[in-house]
Design an enzyme around this catalytic site. Structure first.
Site, PDB file in Angstrom:
ATOM      1  N   GLU A 165      47.061  35.789  40.426  1.00 55.33           N
ATOM      2  CA  GLU A 165      46.904  34.841  41.561  1.00 55.33           C
ATOM      3  C   GLU A 165      45.987  33.792  41.173  1.00 55.33           C
ATOM      4  O   GLU A 165      46.013  32.572  41.945  1.00 55.33           O
ATOM      5  CB  GLU A 165      46.321  35.702  42.850  1.00 55.33           C
ATOM      6  CG  GLU A 165      45.099  36.507  42.495  1.00 55.33           C
ATOM      7  CD  GLU A 165      44.879  37.280  43.820  1.00 55.33           C
ATOM      8  OE1 GLU A 165      45.537  37.370  44.643  1.00 55.33           O
ATOM      9  OE2 GLU A 165      43.858  38.134  43.442  1.00 55.33           O
ATOM     10  N   GLY A 203      44.002  40.146  46.639  1.00 59.59           N
ATOM     11  CA  GLY A 203      45.231  40.863  45.859  1.00 59.59           C
ATOM     12  C   GLY A 203      45.088  42.013  45.117  1.00 59.59           C
ATOM     13  O   GLY A 203      45.965  42.443  44.265  1.00 59.59           O
ATOM     14  N   GLY A 205      35.035  36.461  37.895  1.00 56.19           N
ATOM     15  CA  GLY A 205      33.771  37.115  37.590  1.00 56.19           C
ATOM     16  C   GLY A 205      33.392  37.508  36.274  1.00 56.19           C
ATOM     17  O   GLY A 205      34.171  37.240  35.416  1.00 56.19           O
ATOM     18  N   ILE A 261      33.238  40.345  34.675  1.00 52.31           N
ATOM     19  CA  ILE A 261      34.048  41.425  33.811  1.00 52.31           C
ATOM     20  C   ILE A 261      35.461  40.736  33.346  1.00 52.31           C
ATOM     21  O   ILE A 261      35.933  40.831  32.061  1.00 52.31           O
ATOM     22  CB  ILE A 261      34.217  42.629  34.454  1.00 52.31           C
ATOM     23  CG1 ILE A 261      33.149  43.219  34.902  1.00 52.31           C
ATOM     24  CG2 ILE A 261      35.441  43.480  34.074  1.00 52.31           C
ATOM     25  CD1 ILE A 261      33.195  44.644  35.757  1.00 52.31           C
TER      26      ILE A 261
END
Length: 614
Positions: free
Chosen positions: A232, A330, A211, A213
């Site tokens: 991950e 996660g 994403g 951010i």
């Protein structure tokens, strides 16, 4: 050993009512599933268990609802989202680290696993390639494994292999991996990334997600040194840091020298990079996402986002009210692992508003129907474009004040009014502007005193307890010099008044020593506006061990710059006549000592040039 085939008899491999798993993320065996759909014939009511699948997700369309029923652990893409919202698909919330055990323990027994792998090597081993995650456990637990052999699948190392003898049916089809380009960044997102990067120390190990951010965070880590990677998800932003040598895993304490991941999503250069790269280890989710393993990395920093955060620190990230939007994933695994790590930092980062600025994402209470993914006890930091809220070790009242501080300014008074209804904030607490734009885009400045690093920033309402501690640290001599008396009490109400400053009018700056969530005020400088004179009165106090180290000088310099930029005509100060060190600070800054009515007190004044003049 089964013989490879290119045409599958699905009626022999599957039965109506079976539960099957399909490969996730960029490893969706799309052509294999297309073949199943085209040749399903009399099959029906097959349950598909899946994670995020980067594909058209055609099996979740209404026209195939008699053939398939989707049960997803993470809602990705509008096709799956619509199917869940309309009741044609189910969402099963589960920590990423716990999903494999659902298969291997028989909670969700799998009749088949449809996966995509690389061609076998000379030893008969196929690589799971760019997604090991929960595919590894599904392949172990399923009664039969049906694999699409894809020459375009990269060969990755770690625990990413499956032997040909463990595959029951083979389907040969070349398939380009789906590519996800890095997102375009706006100024708000870049500011969030900049704030998050400031929390990351050289030598830390990081986990970043997908994403805007997270892409912004990786952009602002370019000048860091010796970062490690235990995540991950591997992305193009992370790849850039590896190529620049920022991520070299040199100081990692778990898998030193190696980047650890579970799957990767990105562009072809990323997929090419991980191909046969021994420095990148792909491991199953139950290993990578294990909080105990994550915590074995010292200075572990987890970076995740959210849909909303309430004023106690509860994080909603899988639903918007009653609408399920994504999944647990996660986030909790890594937040818990980072909090258990020596020097670790779990971070939640999100924009302060949604829907074009019409609603706040920092909320007094979560929406009806929304679910808490990460509890208020997991989160150490919440970051928006307005700064960093530190929640670790904070009371509910202190958390509310910290989070209001990083909410959008137009919602702060409303949030305080809402939270006051629940008696978290006493009647005397007020919320006033805390931004001091003159300090620059990040709202604070770093400075060195000897070999120590400090931050110069505005005082804010959540500093109430810190200011109390600062006051009670002073000797009688310091109190006499600062207050011209020896006050014996700094009540919570008085401290609250002193930190709840309208920084657009008066000014209250402090120098703090911050290590993680531990913050100690070392010096405070203020000026009080005298509107009738277009002037201000200045005062300082410094912790004894730093007196004479230049902190008052630095605070004064900043306040002079602010006063100049705000068009004040002069600054003035009253100093006890015997306080020679403080008199020197003012006089060295250009203040002139004038006649004082009280011989025990010196009066000093600095005339400021008109705006535009130096």
């Amino acid at each position: 050993m089964p013989s490879p085939i290119t045409k599958l008899n699905w009626q022999q491999l599957l039965k109506s009512g079976n539960r099957i798993f399909i490969g996730s993320h960029a490893s969706v065996p799309t052509k294999l599933i297309d073949d199943l759909i085209a040749n399903a014939k009399s099959l029906h009511d097959i349950e598909i268990v899946q994670l995020v699948t980067l594909s058209d997700n055609k099996w979740a369309r209404p026209e195939f609802q008699h053939l398939f029923k989707v049960n997803t652990f993470f809602i990705g893409g509008n096709t799956i989202r619509d199917a869940v919202a309309e009741g044609r698909a189910d969402y099963t919330p589960c920590f990423m680290t716990d999903i494999p055990a659902l298969f291997t323990d028989g909670v969700l027994p799998l009749d088949a696993a449809l996966i995509m792998v690389s061609p076998a090597d000379e030893h008969g081993y196929h690589s799971l390639g760019v997604s090991v995650d929960v595919i590894s456990a599904a392949a172990r637990a399923a009664k039969i494994v049906i694999a699409q052999i894809n020459p375009s699948m990269p060969v990755t190392y770690g625990q990413s292999f499956i032997h040909k003898d463990d595959i029951d049916a083979f389907f040969y089809a070349d398939q380009a991996l789906p590519e996800v380009n890095p997102p375009e960044l706006d100024a708000r997102t870049e500011r969030i990334g900049q704030y998050v990067s400031l929390l990351i120390e050289d030598g830390a190990t990081i986990q970043v997600g997908v994403g805007k951010i997270c892409a912004a965070v990786t952009r602002y880590l370019s000048n860091h040194k010796d970062l490690g990677l235990h995540t991950e998800l591997l992305t193009d932003g992370v790849l850039d840091l590896i190529k620049k040598g920022v991520i070299n895993n040199r100081r990692k304490t778990f898998h030193p020298g190696k980047s650890v991941t579970s799957f990767c999503i990105g562009t072809k250069p990323l997929y090419d990079f991980v191909h046969q790269n021994p420095h990148i280890g792909f491991y199953p989710s139950e290993y990578v996402n294990s909080p105990a393993n994550i915590a074995r990395n010292e200075r572990m920093v987890s970076i995740n986002s959210a849909i909303e955060v309430d004023l106690t620190g509860q994080v909603v990230s899988d639903s918007i009210g009653h609408q399920f939007y994504s999944g647990v994933g996660g986030q909790v695994d890594f937040s818990r692992g980072a909090s258990m790590s020596n020097g670790g930092k779990p971070i939640i980062a999100l924009p302060s508003t949604a829907k074009n600025g019409t609603i706040s994402r920092i909320v007094p209470h979560i929406q009806e129907g929304a679910g808490v993914v990460t509890t208020r006890a997991h989160v150490h930091y919440v970051v928006t474009e307005f700064g960093v809220a530190s929640l670790r070790g904070k009371s509910i009242r202190e958390r509310a004040l910290e989070l209001i501080r990083v909410a959008h300014p137009k919602f702060r008074n409303q949030l305080l009014a809402e939270v006051r209804k629940n008696y978290w904030v006493p009647h005397y607490q007020v919320q006033t502007p805390v931004e001091v734009p003159e300090l620059g885009p990040v709202g604070f400045k770093e400075l060195k005193v000897g070999n120590d690093s400090f931050d110069l920033r505005p005082l804010n309402p959540s500093d109430e307890r810190r200011l109390q501690e600062f006051f009670y640290s002073h000797t009688k001599e310091t109190l006499q010099m600062r207050y011209n008396s020896v006050p014996t009490q700094m009540s919570r109400e008085k401290s609250c008044t002193l930190v709840s400053v309208d920084q657009s009018k008066d000014l209250a700056l402090c120098i703090v020593k911050q290590k993680g969530s531990v913050v100690e005020i070392q010096a405070v400088g203020r000026y009080y506006l005298i509107e009738s004179q277009n002037s201000c009165e200045v005062a300082f106090v410094t912790r004894e061990k730093f007196q004479g180290k230049g902190m008052a000088k630095r605070l004064l310099a900043e306040m002079i710059d602010v006063a100049k930029s705000r068009g004040l005509a002069s600054m003035q100060a009253y100093v006890r006549a015997e306080n020679k060190p403080m008199l020197r600070v003012f006089e060295n800054a250009g203040f002139v000592r004038l006649k004082s009515e009280d011989p025990s007190e010196a009066f000093l004044k600095l005339d400021l040039p008109p705006v535009g003049e130096k």
